[in-house]
Design a protein around this motif. Structure first.
Motif, short mmCIF file in Angstrom:
data_model
loop_
_atom_site.label_atom_id
_atom_site.label_comp_id
_atom_site.label_asym_id
_atom_site.label_seq_id
_atom_site.Cartn_x
_atom_site.Cartn_y
_atom_site.Cartn_z
N LEU A 600 39.01 38.54 44.99
CA LEU A 600 40.67 37.83 44.68
C LEU A 600 41.22 37.29 46.19
O LEU A 600 41.93 36.88 46.21
N ALA A 603 40.15 34.32 45.20
CA ALA A 603 42.06 33.39 44.51
C ALA A 603 42.63 32.82 45.68
O ALA A 603 43.48 32.28 45.16
N PRO A 652 42.02 38.27 40.11
CA PRO A 652 42.00 37.18 40.25
C PRO A 652 42.45 36.20 40.01
O PRO A 652 43.73 35.33 40.24
#
Length: 655
Positions: A600, A603, A652
């Protein structure tokens, strides 16, 4: 016998401490001496890594006869342009007005009030290529001062009027249409064959490339596709050419040719800090490799004992430009053996004729090697062989703005590669800036060996360092960095504002020069205006303080006309405008450390211009983290714009 420069802190001034010229440092004592003797002032401006500065020094300033002529007829002042960018900016404006071009070494002759009446750049020791010799120029200037004082006064008055022209800038907000128009205009200057913009010489257009990267992210349309093509072609061409150090990492200052083959070999911190951030944010194998290698270069060759980063490496070694970096086929064979040497010569475009001078070649890596393991081994052996050569000199002064750029680049590299050493180095440099450069709440521009210099910070120092402190705050979640950023930005808003909403480059209480410098255009490094706008926007997004956002919007509008007319010199302002159109997005990633949270975070870091914080869970001391919790036991990302947030996501791809 040493002259007055022996007590200077600038490495550039110290290079001239043994000249027979009776140099003075910039200051009131030199002007008083010129007035007492009734002679003009000869101002010579350069910097330590400047090749032609060295040439003129060897030809003229080290020559006894030339020095005697200078000492008899002038009071001679040496200025390091990197230490006093305000002095450099004013007299470079005069030089460009008088000659149509600028550059260093810069030679300007002043009256007793600092008004310029003659300007030029390099002058040879003997007449050549249509240029008078330096001694001929000196004699003509001496004659004019003595025999034609009215003409000197008239010329000085005209230039003073030019320099003191009203500094207000037209206001034009930069919206989505203006950004797309700028990208289209950049396309007309784009070199489809070699990448980059325009013809030779080619400087790395880092800030424009970051604008293109951000525009690509906005949407899949024709403008974004053109931006992606220009970005991809240029970053590959620069990294594959001789301007990039294929053995040691890091970029030289510019390419003298269209194809990025032969550089001007000096390696500047401001270039490498910016390029480090750009390549780290590409999110590609090429970007990762170049970012890692360039960070290695910074940590290995520019890091100072006090934790900061030195300004530059010289272009010359043993008096020859590029000698440390260039190779012949025979030298490759000597280092690698017959088979590997011939293979490396083909891979690196090292030819018998040579691509550089005296049959030598720069090293290029235009295509991935057919045997990566063989190249890795050969690269290491060549790097070790090169280490036995005489190294270029290092300008070891620490410049605040450029260290700010390096800190931001290292934080971006840590975000992408996850190597703690990059963040540790960024934090160490930040601590040096706080402990040494922040004096009674005000930033100083330079230090050397841990001792702060006298010159005050200019706007680019405040902007670049404040942005670096915001980056450190997001990376470490240490709120003291936020406090330091606020100190600098509030100082910018208090002492640097212009009536039109923009900024001057020097403070209201700075030393009074012939004119107060103000230039919104980016050059090799971001302008004071664009760097400060970036810092104001990011700080507001991080803290939720709206007055900094409002100040950024007002200031950015003063670069709007420049962005329309010359987008190559407004790339960083346009990049700020693109981020502001997007919010910028404020992203909080929360959850236990591990691959799920890391995915995450990666991203989130890829979102252009976003302000991202990552934590184990909610924290009331950070507005972006207040109330942020994992979702059903999974790491989650909260995406906000102007502190209005969407529902959290755990995927993500969805982020």
């Amino acid at each position: 016998m040493a002259n007055r420069l022996a007590g200077a802190t600038s490495p550039y001034l110290l290079q001239h401490a043994d000249n027979p010229v009776d140099w003075w440092e910039w200051g009131p004592d030199a002007f008083a001496e010129a007035k007492r003797r009734d002679v003009p002032i000869l101002l010579s401006v350069g910097y330590a890594a400047c090749h032609w500065c060295h040439v003129m020094a060897h030809e003229s300033f080290e020559d006894e006869g030339t020095a005697a002529q200078m000492n008899e007829s002038f009071v001679c002042i040496k200025v390091d342009r990197e230490e006093r960018p305000d002095v450099d900016a004013i007299y470079m404006q005069a030089t460009t007005a008088m000659t149509g071009q600028g550059g260093w070494p810069m030679t300007v002759v002043l009256d007793h009030d600092g008004n310029p009446w003659f300007a030029g750049t390099y002058f040879p020791d003997e007449p050549r290529h249509g240029l008078a010799s330096f001694r001929q120029v000196l004699q003509a200037l001496t004659d004019a001062w003595r025999d034609r004082p009215d003409g000197v006064r008239q010329q000085a008055a005209q230039l003073r009027e030019h320099l003191q022209a009203p500094a207000s800038l037209p206001v034009a907000p930069i919206g989505a249409d203006a950004i797309d128009a700028a990208v289209t205009a950049l396309g007309r200057d784009f070199d489809p064959t070699a990448g980059g913009f325009g013809n030779a010489p080619k400087f790395p257009p880092t800030m424009v490339l970051e604008l293109l990267r951000r525009r690509v992210a906005r949407g899949d349309d024709d403008v974004a596709r053109r931006a992606a093509h220009m970005l991809g072609r240029t970053v590959a061409a620069m990294a594959g050419g001789g301007m990039y150090d294929q053995l040691g990492g890091g970029f030289a200052r510019y390419s003298v040719d269209r194809g990025w083959v032969v550089p001007h070999f000096e390696k500047m911190l401001y270039d490498n800090g910016q390029l480090l951030a750009l390549y780290a944010r590409l999110g590609t194998p090429l970007g990762d490799r170049v970012a890692r290698e360039t960070a290695d270069f910074l940590l290995r060759e520019l890091a100072t004992a006090e934790g900061g980063f030195a300004s530059a490496l010289d272009a010359d070694s043993e008096g020859v430009e590029g000698k440390f970096y260039a190779w012949t086929p025979a030298q490759l064979v000597e280092a690698l053996g017959e088979d590997d040497g011939a293979w490396a010569a083909g891979l690196l475009s090292v030819t018998d004729a040579g691509t550089f001078e005296h049959g030598s070649s720069t090293l290029q890596l235009r295509h991935p090697p057919d045997d990566p393991g063989r190249w890795a081994a050969a690269r290491q052996r060549l790097f070790e062989a090169r280490a036995s050569r005489v190294r270029p000199a290092r300008d070891d002064k620490v410049v605040a703005a450029w260290n700010g750029l390096a800190i931001s680049g290292l934080v971006a590299t840590w975000q992408r590669l996850g190597e703690q050493r990059h963040l540790d180095a960024a934090v160490a440099a930040g601590r040096l800036l706080v402990d040494v450069h922040l004096v009674e709440g005000r930033l100083r521009r330079v230090s050397r060996d841990g001792v702060v210099g006298a010159p005050d910070a200019v706007l680019e120092d405040l902007g670049c360092v404040a942005m670096a402190f915001v980056d450190l705050a997001t990376a470490t979640l240490d709120a003291t960095w936020t406090d330091h950023a606020r100190t600098l930005l509030d100082d910018a808003l208090a002492r640097f504002p212009a009536e039109d909403g923009g900024f001057f480059d020097t403070a209201s209480d700075a030393e009074a020069l012939v004119a107060r410098p103000r230039d919104p255009s980016d050059n090799a490094a971001p302008s004071g205006l664009s760097s400060t706008v970036h810092a104001l926007v990011a700080f507001s997004a991080l803290t939720g303080e709206p007055r900094h956002r409002a100040a950024a919007e007002e200031a950015l509008a003063t670069a709007g006309v420049l962005a329309q007319q010359a987008p190559r010199f407004a790339g960083w302002s346009l990049a700020a405008a693109e981020a502001m159109l997007d919010g910028p997005r404020e992203v909080a990633v929360v959850g236990p450390p591990g691959p799920e949270r890391d995915a995450l975070a990666q991203a989130a870091y890829a979102l252009p211009g976003a302000v991202v914080v990552v934590a184990d869970g909610p924290r009331d001391d950070w507005p972006l983290l207040a109330g942020r919790v994992a979702v059903d036991g999974r790491s989650a990302a909260y995406v906000c714009r102007h502190h209005v947030c969407a529902a959290p996501v755990t995927d993500p791809a969805e982020l």
